[in-house]
Enzyme design. Sequence first.
Site, short mmCIF file in Angstrom:
data_model
loop_
_atom_site.label_atom_id
_atom_site.label_comp_id
_atom_site.label_asym_id
_atom_site.label_seq_id
_atom_site.Cartn_x
_atom_site.Cartn_y
_atom_site.Cartn_z
N TYR A 73 7.03 -8.61 0.83
CA TYR A 73 8.83 -8.27 0.71
C TYR A 73 8.38 -7.53 -0.46
O TYR A 73 8.08 -6.77 -0.64
CB TYR A 73 9.15 -9.90 0.03
CG TYR A 73 8.68 -9.76 -1.49
CD1 TYR A 73 7.43 -10.14 -1.81
CD2 TYR A 73 9.69 -10.02 -2.58
CE1 TYR A 73 7.06 -9.56 -3.64
CE2 TYR A 73 9.30 -9.90 -3.44
CZ TYR A 73 8.20 -10.31 -4.42
OH TYR A 73 8.02 -10.21 -5.04
N ARG A 80 6.83 1.43 -0.70
CA ARG A 80 5.85 0.51 -1.70
C ARG A 80 5.80 -0.43 -0.22
O ARG A 80 4.80 -0.92 -0.52
CB ARG A 80 6.20 0.35 -2.41
CG ARG A 80 5.47 -1.23 -2.95
CD ARG A 80 5.65 -1.07 -4.69
NE ARG A 80 7.33 -1.92 -4.06
CZ ARG A 80 8.22 -2.26 -5.52
NH1 ARG A 80 8.06 -2.15 -7.09
NH2 ARG A 80 8.84 -3.10 -5.79
N ARG A 102 -1.57 -22.53 14.02
CA ARG A 102 -2.57 -22.34 13.03
C ARG A 102 -3.85 -21.76 13.25
O ARG A 102 -4.26 -22.79 13.81
CB ARG A 102 -2.02 -23.65 11.93
CG ARG A 102 -2.43 -23.29 10.78
CD ARG A 102 -2.68 -24.44 10.27
NE ARG A 102 -3.36 -23.57 8.78
CZ ARG A 102 -4.64 -24.07 8.20
NH1 ARG A 102 -4.57 -24.59 9.70
NH2 ARG A 102 -5.45 -24.18 7.63
N HIS A 161 -6.55 -19.17 10.91
CA HIS A 161 -6.57 -18.18 9.73
C HIS A 161 -6.54 -17.25 10.74
O HIS A 161 -5.86 -15.96 10.55
CB HIS A 161 -7.34 -18.40 8.87
CG HIS A 161 -7.61 -19.36 8.05
ND1 HIS A 161 -7.64 -20.64 8.46
CD2 HIS A 161 -7.28 -19.53 7.06
CE1 HIS A 161 -7.63 -22.28 7.33
NE2 HIS A 161 -7.57 -20.69 6.33
N LYS A 202 2.33 -5.76 -2.46
CA LYS A 202 4.05 -7.22 -2.77
C LYS A 202 3.91 -8.35 -2.06
O LYS A 202 4.89 -8.45 -0.87
CB LYS A 202 5.19 -6.49 -3.04
CG LYS A 202 6.70 -7.07 -3.50
CD LYS A 202 7.56 -6.02 -3.88
CE LYS A 202 8.54 -6.36 -4.91
NZ LYS A 202 8.12 -7.85 -5.95
N GLU A 210 0.73 -6.68 -16.37
CA GLU A 210 1.91 -7.00 -16.05
C GLU A 210 2.35 -7.94 -16.53
O GLU A 210 1.73 -9.11 -17.68
CB GLU A 210 2.32 -6.73 -14.37
CG GLU A 210 1.54 -7.90 -13.42
CD GLU A 210 2.12 -7.65 -12.57
OE1 GLU A 210 2.86 -6.31 -12.07
OE2 GLU A 210 0.68 -7.80 -11.37
N1 PDD Z 1 9.92 -8.02 -8.83
N2 PDD Z 1 5.47 -7.01 -11.42
C1 PDD Z 1 5.95 -8.36 -10.92
C2 PDD Z 1 4.77 -8.84 -10.52
C3 PDD Z 1 6.64 -8.09 -9.92
O1 PDD Z 1 7.48 -9.58 -9.12
C4 PDD Z 1 7.76 -7.96 -10.08
C5 PDD Z 1 9.23 -7.56 -9.01
C6 PDD Z 1 8.14 -6.24 -11.28
C7 PDD Z 1 8.83 -5.28 -10.84
O2 PDD Z 1 8.72 -4.16 -9.59
P1 PDD Z 1 10.19 -3.34 -9.39
O3 PDD Z 1 10.49 -2.73 -10.56
O4 PDD Z 1 10.26 -2.62 -8.64
O5 PDD Z 1 11.10 -4.77 -9.62
C8 PDD Z 1 6.16 -6.59 -11.68
C9 PDD Z 1 10.47 -8.75 -8.33
C10 PDD Z 1 12.18 -8.14 -8.68
C11 PDD Z 1 10.62 -9.93 -7.46
O6 PDD Z 1 10.03 -10.03 -6.98
O7 PDD Z 1 12.36 -10.96 -7.67
#
Ligand code: PDD
Length: 294
Positions: A36, A55, A103, A105, A150, A182
């Site tokens: 996402y 990304r 289903r 994997h 992501k 983070e």
């Molecule tokens: N989250 N690290 C994680 C684990 C995140 O989920 C996010 C962003 C960030 C910051 O990334 P960016 O600056 O590109 O938004 C770092 C989004 C906003 C969310 O999951 O809603």
Amino acid sequence: MLNPDQVVYLNGEFLALEDARVSVLDRGFIYGDGVYEVIPVYSRQPFRMPHHLRRLQYSLDGIRLGNPHTEAQWETLVRELIVKQPFADQALYLQITRGVAKRDHAFPPGVPPTIFMMSNPFPFPTRDQIDHGVAVVTAEDNRWDRCDLKTISLLGNVLMRQVAVDHNAVETVLFRDDRLTEASASNVLIVKHGGVIAPPKDHLMLPGITYDATLEIARAIGLPVDVRPIMRKEALSADEMWLSSSTREVLAITKLDGAPFGGGTPGPVFRAVWQAFQERKPHPSDASAHALNR
Ligand code: PDD
């Protein structure tokens, strides 16, 4: 509140939220098998869309899922969804899953991906959060080791965020083997002796678009910037600590594990960077505000 009439996008169609339906066999539902993006939209202008689309491609490559659209096609769809919303400042959510299949994997051959997008009102940080900072807690980062992707498999992040909520905090700052990675849904930066220090992008953190923007702004206003590993001890004794994300922009951390942090008030470096960030956010009536939106 859910608005059932909100226009969303699903598999080639714009439709009302209440009419958007996905099979229970969708691999997003069964396995969390998808990726996402969240793209901030100011005054109907997507902020740094090319970065988000790059990304997205990186995440798709990381889970071996083909990109169903070219960048130009994504841009058209994203802009179409933006104009269909009755509000100007939005947080646009986009997700692609490996589609609907029996289903198993293993990747299903020849199955079209499920593509979903919605755009919600931008959840701006409150004046109080900007002026007084926010509270965080800390925890051991126990997620998997592809945090650079992501993916929608966010259970690790969800559990970490709830730890913050349980302690009346907004975020959980994570350390893996004593190294700052983070937070549950944000990146983390620190300030020491007037310079900004950020952990290097690797497989243990999401390469944040706002992290990049923040470092660019810091450099542009003449602050020293150092990108290198940050150990827990250094983080906890920093002069300032910030969160960055698409929906939080940049926020100062003023309480950590229940105790005041950084003097308990947003520091001078944060204030300078926050101000510069606001000035550089896209605004259609101010062409110079697009400087960061390349
Ligand atoms: N989250 N690290 C994680 C684990 C995140 O989920 C996010 C962003 C960030 C910051 O990334 P960016 O600056 O590109 O938004 C770092 C989004 C906003 C969310 O999951 O809603």
